[in-house]
Design an enzyme around this catalytic site. Structure first.
Site, short mmCIF file in Angstrom:
data_model
loop_
_atom_site.label_atom_id
_atom_site.label_comp_id
_atom_site.label_asym_id
_atom_site.label_seq_id
_atom_site.Cartn_x
_atom_site.Cartn_y
_atom_site.Cartn_z
N ALA A 61 0.64 -1.44 -0.17
CA ALA A 61 -0.10 0.28 0.50
C ALA A 61 0.85 1.06 -0.44
CB ALA A 61 -1.14 0.17 1.39
N GLY A 106 -0.28 -5.67 -0.19
CA GLY A 106 -1.30 -5.54 -0.60
C GLY A 106 -1.13 -5.68 -1.93
N GLU A 109 -1.31 -9.97 -1.41
CA GLU A 109 -2.59 -10.07 -1.29
C GLU A 109 -3.45 -9.90 -2.88
OE1 GLU A 109 -4.20 -8.50 3.21
OE2 GLU A 109 -3.07 -6.59 1.63
#
Length: 255
Positions: A61, A106, A109
């Site tokens: 992120a 992220g 993910e």
């Protein structure tokens, strides 16, 4: 735009393009959702590659952006964050992640949202959110534990450590490790092979597996049964069976 969609030979490549590290800020997250929905509905896209470029998949992120957010702001944003990644996970077509360099936080993910992960031999993956006093917030606690098991997932999440490609392969976090220069080529080849397959059957297989994993065995079998029977109404099923009888297995040309 920080994310682009390129389509060729039935394969849509969702390309992260936010140098230098493809940090996943809010605009990038929202664009990912838009393109996931677009690939879902486009008939000329029959399989998808997630690609961050030759140097890095996504390093996580945008921490500078998140640092400015308080509790109320993240309460308002957290659903949008998860929805962007869920839109990728729910693309009803085969999706492969082509992972080079860092896939952290992220980025990891996002790779977890794919059906298959091909990693470069220089790849490093992990969920380092704990080092920020946080936990994964874009599906990492759920998708990682379902993929590699709760104990191994807790090791990565609790410690925040990064794993190299060979360990990621042994954990089941990635499915294939190849030289960095071949990652996208092999990912595209995987997707192209499936793009030539029976699209409704592939959609049914993906939904049966993914949905079945979230429920009990009897419900999962019912989902499988309904999809299996329903595919007998498709022209691809007629083509596949006729080709098998007349020419042998693996020679059908699906429409």
């Amino acid at each position: 735009m920080t994310v682009h969609l390129e389509v060729a030979d039935g394969v849509g490549t969702i390309r992260l393009d936010r140098p230098p590290m493809n940090a996943l800020d809010i605009a990038t997250q929202d664009r990912l959702r838009e393109l996931a929905e677009e690939t879902t509905h486009r008939d000329d896209v029959r399989a998808v590659v997630l690609w961050g470029g030759e140097k890095v998949f996504a390093a996580g992120a945008d921490i500078k952006e998140m640092q400015k957010m308080d509790h109320a702001a993240m309460v308002a944003r957290s659903r949008g964050l998860q929805d962007s990644f869920t839109a990728v996970a729910r693309i009803p077509k085969p999706v492969v992640a082509a992972v080079t360099g860092y896939a952290l936080g992220g980025g990891c993910e996002l790779a977890l949202c794919a059906d298959f992960r091909i990693a470069a031999d220089n790849a490093k993956l992990g969920q380092p959110e704990i080092l920020l006093g946080l936990i994964p917030g874009a599906g990492g606690t759920q998708r990682l534990s379902r993929l590699i098991g709760p104990s191994k997932a807790k090791d990565l999440i609790f410690t925040g450590r990064q794993v190299k490609a060979d360990e990621a392969l042994s954990l089941g976090l990635v499915d294939r490790v190849v030289p960095a220069a071949e990652v996208y080529e092999q990912a595209h080849a995987w997707a192209a092979r499936l793009a030539a397959g029976p699209s409704l059957a592939l959609r049914a297989a993906k939904e049966a597996v993914d949905t079945g994993l979230e429920t009990d065995i009897d419900t999962g079998l019912a989902i499988e049964r309904n999809w299996f029977a329903g595919l007998f109404a498709t022209e691809d099923r007629e083509i596949g069976m006729r080709s098998f009888v007349e020419d042998g297995p693996g020679k059908a040309k699906f429409i």
